[in-house]
Design an enzyme around this catalytic site. Structure first.
Site, PDB file in Angstrom:
ATOM      1  N   GLY A  89       0.782  -1.298   0.018  1.00 43.49           N
ATOM      2  CA  GLY A  89      -0.107   0.017  -0.099  1.00 43.49           C
ATOM      3  C   GLY A  89       0.762   1.198  -0.096  1.00 43.49           C
ATOM      4  N   GLY A 136       6.653   7.781   6.368  1.00 41.39           N
ATOM      5  CA  GLY A 136       5.982   8.314   5.724  1.00 41.39           C
ATOM      6  C   GLY A 136       6.346   9.528   4.801  1.00 41.39           C
ATOM      7  NE  ARG A 144       4.510   9.242  -6.853  1.00 42.39           N
ATOM      8  CZ  ARG A 144       4.957   7.792  -6.734  1.00 42.39           C
ATOM      9  NH1 ARG A 144       6.162   7.386  -7.220  1.00 42.39           N
ATOM     10  NH2 ARG A 144       4.040   6.835  -6.110  1.00 42.39           N
ATOM     11  NE  ARG A 189       1.073   1.933  -6.742  1.00 41.20           N
ATOM     12  CZ  ARG A 189       2.268   2.425  -6.670  1.00 41.20           C
ATOM     13  NH1 ARG A 189       3.444   1.910  -6.590  1.00 41.20           N
ATOM     14  NH2 ARG A 189       2.530   3.862  -6.521  1.00 41.20           N
ATOM     15  CG  ASP A 208       5.599  -2.955  -4.821  1.00 43.27           C
ATOM     16  OD1 ASP A 208       6.453  -3.836  -5.272  1.00 43.27           O
ATOM     17  OD2 ASP A 208       6.128  -2.007  -4.125  1.00 43.27           O
ATOM     18  CG  ASN A 209       7.870  -0.403  -7.227  1.00 44.94           C
ATOM     19  OD1 ASN A 209       7.054   0.225  -6.396  1.00 44.94           O
ATOM     20  ND2 ASN A 209       9.300  -0.513  -6.616  1.00 44.94           N
TER      21      ASN A 209
HETATM   22  P1  AMP Z   1       9.304   1.154  -2.660  1.00 44.85           P
HETATM   23  O1  AMP Z   1      10.410   0.259  -2.673  1.00 44.85           O
HETATM   24  O2  AMP Z   1       9.591   2.557  -2.702  1.00 44.85           O
HETATM   25  O3  AMP Z   1       8.508   0.900  -3.684  1.00 44.85           O
HETATM   26  O4  AMP Z   1       8.278   0.913  -1.473  1.00 44.85           O
HETATM   27  C1  AMP Z   1       7.778  -0.354  -1.151  1.00 44.85           C
HETATM   28  C2  AMP Z   1       6.655  -0.180  -0.068  1.00 44.85           C
HETATM   29  O5  AMP Z   1       7.117   0.530   1.248  1.00 44.85           O
HETATM   30  C3  AMP Z   1       5.452   0.808  -0.336  1.00 44.85           C
HETATM   31  O6  AMP Z   1       4.514   0.261   0.085  1.00 44.85           O
HETATM   32  C4  AMP Z   1       5.812   2.099  -0.089  1.00 44.85           C
HETATM   33  O7  AMP Z   1       4.755   2.854   0.380  1.00 44.85           O
HETATM   34  C5  AMP Z   1       6.567   1.653   1.519  1.00 44.85           C
HETATM   35  N1  AMP Z   1       7.608   2.622   1.893  1.00 44.85           N
HETATM   36  C6  AMP Z   1       8.571   3.135   1.244  1.00 44.85           C
HETATM   37  N2  AMP Z   1       9.183   3.999   2.229  1.00 44.85           N
HETATM   38  C7  AMP Z   1       8.698   4.394   3.130  1.00 44.85           C
HETATM   39  C8  AMP Z   1       8.388   5.394   4.204  1.00 44.85           C
HETATM   40  N3  AMP Z   1       9.490   6.344   4.535  1.00 44.85           N
HETATM   41  N4  AMP Z   1       7.550   5.446   4.970  1.00 44.85           N
HETATM   42  C9  AMP Z   1       6.334   4.606   4.978  1.00 44.85           C
HETATM   43  N5  AMP Z   1       6.336   3.769   3.916  1.00 44.85           N
HETATM   44  C10 AMP Z   1       7.363   3.677   2.794  1.00 44.85           C
HETATM   45 MG    MG Z   2       6.804   1.562  -4.841  1.00 49.86          MG
END
Ligand code: AMP
Ligand code: MG
Length: 525
Positions: A102, A138, A195, A202, A272-273
């Site tokens: 999420g 976050g 963005r 996704r 998820d990406n």
């Molecule tokens: P990502 O690798 O950036 O695609 O992130 C994978 C997951 O980790 C996603 O669900 C992001 O929303 C979550 N996420 C990444 N960085 C943070 C953060 N600093 N705080 C909260 N959730 C994060």
């Molecule tokens: Mg991501």
């Protein structure tokens, strides 16, 4: 005062949401979003914004200059009609099912009816915790936000499908990050990117309901997706579901081919990406190829496995499409032939698109009868044998066509794109290839000058080299935004010569070879 903006509620009204609105991390079942307000920041400053995108959205200069706009883009205020939420999705990370993920730090503010008639989601990345933040804060740091802002708009200018970036805001708050995962956490300046995309859905958005056995939710989501984003595929039903998978497979295949053609390495191609619309999404530890190396990845977390290395991207695109296909199986009576067909389609479309791209990069319409495929393969073999700058090499080829005769030796313009010394035998092999290419291109029906011009519109002069982004980050961290602004401007016209920006077209300087941020990036962002 600027005229009011118009927001619509496609996602919120059509899809089931969570009853809770608090930020407590939790599993969210039977719902695709959770309403959440951005967490205000201390002292927002609008560092940069994309004029071309603002214009497309109908956000005019006066609107962008208004103090309220900075507050909105920082998560401190809302425009009337905005109703923020975080989306629920899952994903396969590094080959393993990770369950619910999420939007842990992304919050959609609303869906804007843009000046061009389209509907675009405005999403803040780094706007504070949500129900999906798990152990995260976050937030996002300036270095990663600046990289996402610049690269999104540079990719768009290159013609690569991508989510866009409207703005880069400094929050005035520090964010603590352990950049190298070595126990040295330290405060860094925080930032938020706004963005923009028609949808941030996704592959993982579809995987999560299926993983939970919630076929009703999967169907609701897929029907919404068809009606809203793929109306041309017909009314929701078994055929339309299969057509959707087919179409997403094709878009993903074309996207992968485009990445290979420009030398872009995403770095974290977890499901998820991967965007359901076939957009490049979630700029993290991405990088650009300097010397052509199919095994290269900028992502230090993936340095061992190299799952997401440059040369693996098309195969991973296929693997991810298989996961999307599995997620949709309950909608097609578990008929695995639907998935097999889509995967075969992916492979066909990828092969066609890659052939077309590399043909265009070489000024050719690839003709297997003439041995063109071998010509391309011989070039790759030669390019990887010694460190050679991919972008500069292709850019230097076109002008050679304007001479009356083929070069008598490997020209200086091509020697200049080697990193380090090169054995004469290698230069001679390059020259031999060049003669074959030169002869072959002159058999094309179009005049050489026309081909050279088409090559200049295909082979960019400017890409967001890793060291360039790092230079902009270091300057911005010291309060100097001029590098960011100049780089943004140069990257808006990646195919034009722009002598005033010649420094951005240089191959990687020696100092950048092993410098963090320039060659290797951690996921810490
Ligand atoms: P990502 O690798 O950036 O695609 O992130 C994978 C997951 O980790 C996603 O669900 C992001 O929303 C979550 N996420 C990444 N960085 C943070 C953060 N600093 N705080 C909260 N959730 C994060
Ligand atoms: Mg991501």
């Amino acid at each position: 005062m600027p005229a009011p903006l118009s927001f619509v509620r496609r996602f919120l009204d059509a899809l089931p949401g969570d009853d809770r609105t608090d930020r407590e991390p939790r599993p969210v079942v039977a719902a695709l979003w959770s309403r959440v307000q951005p967490t205000p920041v201390r002292a927002p400053r609008l560092l940069a914004w994309s004029r071309p995108l603002a214009q497309q959205l109908g956000l005019d200069e006066a609107r962008m200059q208004e103090p309220l706009t900075t507050q909105v883009l920082a998560g401190n205020a809302l425009w009337p009609g905005m109703d923020p939420y975080a989306a629920n999705y899952g994903g396969h990370q590094f080959g393993h099912w990770a369950g619910q993920l999420g939007d842990g730090r992304a919050i959609v503010l609303g869906e804007l009816r843009a000046a061009d008639g389209s509907v675009q989601e405005l999403q803040l990345k780094g706007a504070g915790p949500t129900a999906y933040s798990r152990r995260g804060d976050g937030r996002a740091v300036l270095r990663s936000s600046l990289r996402e802002y610049l690269c999104s708009e540079a990719m768009h200018a290159l013609g690569v499908p991508t989510t866009r970036a409207l703005s880069l805001v400094a929050t005035g708050d520090d964010v603590v990050r352990d950049m190298f995962y070595d126990g040295n956490a330290r405060p860094e300046p925080g930032a938020i990117v706004c963005r923009v995309a028609p949808s941030f859905l996704r592959f993982g958005s579809f995987e999560l309901p299926t993983a939970r056995g919630d076929t009703a939710l999967l169907r609701t989501l897929t029907d919404f997706t068809l009606r809203t984003h793929f109306p041309e595929l017909g009314t929701p039903g078994r055929d339309a579901y299969a057509a959707l998978l087919h179409e997403v497979a094709a878009r993903t295949a074309r996207l992968c081919a485009h990445w290979q053609a420009v030398g872009f390495v995403h770095g974290v191609l977890n499901t998820d990406n991967l965007s359901l619309l076939g957009l490049t999404i979630d700029y993290g530890p991405y990088g650009w190829i300097d010397d052509l190396d199919f095994g290269w990845t900028p992502n230090t977390t993936d340095a061992g496995q190299r799952r997401y290395a440059f040369g693996n991207q098309p195969g991973i695109g296929l693997w991810n499409t298989a996961r999307l296909g599995e997620a949709l199986l309950p909608l097609v009576d578990d008929d695995e032939r639907v998935v097999e067909d889509a995967l075969a389609h992916f492979q066909r479309v990828y092969a066609e698109a890659a052939t077309e791209w590399f043909g265009r990069k070489l000024g050719l319409t690839i003709d297997p009868q003439r041995g063109d495929e071998q010509l391309v393969q011989q070039l790759f073999d030669w390019l990887v044998a010694q460190p050679t700058d991919m972008t500069l090499f292709f850019r230097a080829l076109g002008p050679l066509l304007l001479a009356d005769a083929a070069p008598a030796a490997l020209p200086e313009s091509l020697r200049a794109v080697f990193y380090g010394d090169v054995p004469e035998a290698h230069a001679a092999a390059g020259h031999a290839w060049l003669l074959r290419w030169w002869t072959r291109v002159h058999q094309e029906p179009r005049p050489a000058a026309t081909i050279a011009a088409a090559m200049a519109a295909t082979n960019p002069r400017y890409v967001l080299r890793n060291w360039l982004a790092q230079t902009a980050i270091e300057a911005a961290t010291n309060g100097d935004l001029t590098v960011l602004e100049r780089l943004f401007t140069a990257l808006q016209r990646p195919f034009d010569e722009q002598p005033q920006f010649a420094e951005f077209a240089q191959k990687r300087p020696e100092w950048a070879r092993s410098k963090p941020g320039c060659s290797a990036l951690s996921c810490s962002s």
